[in-house]
Design a protein around this motif. Structure first.
Motif, short mmCIF file in Angstrom:
data_model
loop_
_atom_site.label_atom_id
_atom_site.label_comp_id
_atom_site.label_asym_id
_atom_site.label_seq_id
_atom_site.Cartn_x
_atom_site.Cartn_y
_atom_site.Cartn_z
N THR A 86 0.53 -0.98 -0.05
CA THR A 86 0.32 -0.02 -0.33
C THR A 86 0.79 0.95 -0.36
O THR A 86 1.69 1.41 0.74
N VAL A 87 0.96 1.86 -1.08
CA VAL A 87 1.05 3.64 -1.24
C VAL A 87 0.53 4.68 -0.80
O VAL A 87 -0.80 4.65 -1.34
N ARG A 88 1.07 5.10 0.04
CA ARG A 88 0.03 6.29 0.89
C ARG A 88 0.61 7.80 -0.04
O ARG A 88 2.12 7.94 0.50
N LEU A 89 -0.60 8.55 -0.40
CA LEU A 89 0.33 9.43 -0.96
C LEU A 89 -0.15 11.06 0.15
O LEU A 89 -1.07 11.72 0.01
N SER A 97 2.25 13.64 -5.81
CA SER A 97 2.58 13.22 -6.87
C SER A 97 3.73 12.54 -6.34
O SER A 97 5.22 12.78 -6.52
N ILE A 98 4.06 10.93 -7.81
CA ILE A 98 4.81 10.27 -8.10
C ILE A 98 5.14 11.12 -9.86
O ILE A 98 5.03 11.01 -10.54
N GLN A 99 6.78 11.66 -9.78
CA GLN A 99 7.26 12.01 -11.41
C GLN A 99 7.95 10.72 -11.55
O GLN A 99 9.41 10.79 -11.43
N VAL A 100 7.79 9.84 -12.51
CA VAL A 100 8.72 9.19 -14.02
C VAL A 100 9.74 9.20 -14.59
O VAL A 100 8.81 9.90 -15.21
N ASP A 101 10.70 9.89 -14.04
CA ASP A 101 11.50 10.92 -15.95
C ASP A 101 12.13 9.73 -16.61
O ASP A 101 11.68 8.37 -16.37
N SER A 102 13.37 10.93 -17.19
CA SER A 102 13.58 9.91 -18.20
C SER A 102 14.30 8.35 -17.76
O SER A 102 15.25 8.92 -17.09
N ARG A 109 -2.16 -0.88 -3.73
CA ARG A 109 -2.92 0.13 -4.07
C ARG A 109 -2.41 1.76 -3.45
O ARG A 109 -1.10 1.77 -2.88
N PHE A 110 -3.16 2.28 -4.24
CA PHE A 110 -1.84 3.80 -4.35
C PHE A 110 -3.16 4.44 -4.00
O PHE A 110 -4.46 4.43 -4.51
N GLU A 111 -3.08 5.11 -2.45
CA GLU A 111 -4.04 6.08 -1.85
C GLU A 111 -3.66 7.67 -1.26
O GLU A 111 -2.48 7.45 -1.42
N TRP A 141 -4.25 12.91 -3.48
CA TRP A 141 -3.06 13.57 -3.72
C TRP A 141 -3.17 13.83 -5.08
O TRP A 141 -4.19 14.30 -5.76
N GLY A 142 -1.38 13.96 -5.85
CA GLY A 142 -1.77 15.16 -7.11
C GLY A 142 -1.94 13.98 -8.21
O GLY A 142 -2.67 12.96 -8.02
N GLN A 143 -1.04 13.65 -9.03
CA GLN A 143 -0.91 11.91 -10.04
C GLN A 143 0.35 11.22 -9.94
O GLN A 143 1.68 11.80 -9.64
N LEU A 144 0.20 10.71 -11.04
CA LEU A 144 1.21 9.22 -11.57
C LEU A 144 1.42 9.63 -12.49
O LEU A 144 0.83 10.04 -13.48
N LEU A 145 2.32 10.74 -13.12
CA LEU A 145 2.80 11.89 -14.40
C LEU A 145 4.87 10.72 -14.74
O LEU A 145 5.79 10.59 -14.17
N ILE A 146 4.25 10.19 -16.07
CA ILE A 146 5.53 10.12 -16.18
C ILE A 146 5.29 10.59 -17.73
O ILE A 146 5.35 10.65 -18.83
#
Length: 441
Positions: free
Chosen positions: A84-87, A92-97, A112-114, A121-126
């Motif tokens: 379980t990942v809580r934000l 947010s989580i950003q996945v860089d290059s 779970r992301f909650e 929370w914000g967003q998962l940004l790829i």
């Protein structure tokens, strides 16, 4: 706003929504797959994450993983089954290059992301060059209502074919204050993606579960996209890269059980040919003054409707009127073009074109039509179709050449002008007296 309050507000909006495209189905959330969890209770000490992850990490189950401030992944983070990942609020989580996020849930051991402490929370940004692989994963309670942030956003540039950095398999996205997923640039879903559920999403800056660029069309996974503020998939050039706003490679538009809300769509572009195939039963709703355009003879449109399951092209305006949108336009002719069992409604708006064909609209050279054909076809390519409520003509035969009819198996209703115009002869001339055109009932 706490998650419980947000869900209550969303349910009120779903019940009373007056937005275009809403239906009774859009007011009834669908349940996800029934799965009995075999995960242990989350009772361990909190493990906090923040900053930059530049190496490989594995996040195990048992203890809650709390992201206290924005996290950037430049290495690989693997989230094990049952974790379980809580934000924290707006985090947010950003996945860089070069970064990779892997959520390795299983059928009875979901990841779970909650929200942490019930704040969204914000967003998962790829980001460009990053990737995510999500399996048996639930992402809930994210998105920011003040912008068009979604729970998952994929950014990309203008390359063709577009990158496919997001893989989903049995993923549920729910309770977003914005869209569920946004696919920018030319990005799309990775091959093999399936079983995506998006429900309970939508807000002021984005009401649909999916908001995508045209080059994501052929990548959309099977799944369930109902139970949102507006049950539709939004396709928009504004979501795409500025220089590649069109569909630049061949794609099949699937019938996913909800309509497509189209902010204009061009098939093919400069130096990029494409064929768009549309499955039976699909409905496309066009924004005002927009067009479905086939760019040239190197590109094609194949509408694969059936008598019992036609493909419907219509207006996205709540109170439909003739001329709401421009229509379907062929600027070149490809032998593969086919409109089988298509229904075209409320088109015939201003096409920004004139003087093609012979049966002009009074008082001048207006050729607005529901279907506009500017290049001579070798054979009729419209079959068993219906055109209704055009503000102009039904079919414009806007070429110079033969008198080949495109309406032999097409029916018409409430067409303002000709059901089918006459083309000019090969020298570009019309008869000295404008012929009386066929009219609809």
């Amino acid at each position: 706003m706490h998650v419980a309050s947000r869900r209550f507000a969303l349910s009120l909006l779903l019940s009373a929504s007056l937005f275009s495209g809403c239906s009774e189905d859009s007011q009834t959330p669908h349940e996800g797959p029934a799965t009995e969890s075999k995960c242990p209770a989350v009772t361990g000490a909190v493990i906090e994450h923040q900053g930059i992850v530049s190496t490989s990490e594995t996040w195990a189950a048992g203890s809650p993983h709390v992201i206290t401030s924005n996290l950037t992944i430049r290495g690989q983070v693997t989230v094990e089954a049952c974790a379980t990942v809580r934000l924290a609020k707006a985090t947010s989580i950003q996945v860089d290059s070069g970064g990779v996020l892997r959520a390795e849930g299983k059928q009875d051991q979901v990841v779970r992301f909650e929200p942490h402490a019930d704040w969204p929370w914000g967003q998962l940004l790829i980001g460009t060059g990053g990737s995510a692989r999500l399996e048996w994963t639930v992402l809930s309670g994210g998105g920011l209502s003040t912008t068009m942030d979604s729970i998952v956003r994929v950014n990309a540039g203008a390359e063709l074919p577009g990158p496919r950095p997001l893989f989903v398999n049995h993923v549920t996205i729910e309770d977003s204050l914005g869209p569920g997923i946004i696919l920018n640039g030319t990005a799309g879903f990775a091959e093999g993606s399936s079983d995506l559920t998006i429900r309970g999403t939508g807000g002021e800056f984005g009401r649909q579960p999916l908001v995508i660029n045209p080059n994501a069309l052929g990548t959309l996974p099977s799944g369930t996209y109902t139970g949102n503020l507006e049950d539709a998939i939004h396709i928009g050039p504004s979501i795409a890269a500025a220089s590649v706003f069109y569909l630049g490679s061949s794609a099949t538009l699937k019938n996913l059980g909800v309509p497509y809300q189209v902010q204009g769509l061009q098939v093919g572009g400069p130096g990029a040919s494409a064929t768009l195939t549309i499955e039976a039963g699909t409905e496309l709703r066009f924004e005002p003054e927009t067009t479905l355009r086939v760019y040239d003879g190197a590109s094609a449109l194949i509408v694969a409707g059936t008598p019992s399951s036609p493909v419907i092209f219509t207006s996205n305006v709540r109170n439909h009127r003739p001329g709401d949108w421009t229509g379907i336009r062929f600027d070149g002719m490809n032998a593969a073009n086919r409109l089988e069992s298509a229904v075209v409604r409320y088109a015939g708006g201003p096409c920004q074109c004139s003087s093609f064909g012979c049966n002009y609209l009074p008082p001048g050279f207006d050729v607005s039509s529901a279907i506009l054909v500017f290049d001579e076809p070798t054979s009729p390519f419209i079959a068993n179709s219906r055109i209704e409520d055009s503000a102009g003509h039904g079919i414009l035969r806007g070429w110079n050449g033969s008198d080949l009819s495109l309406a032999t198996s097409t029916t018409f209703a409430r067409i303002a002008e000709c059901t089918e115009t006459m083309p000019k002869d090969r020298d570009g001339r019309c008869p000295s007296e404008t012929p009386v055109c066929p009219r609809s009932p």
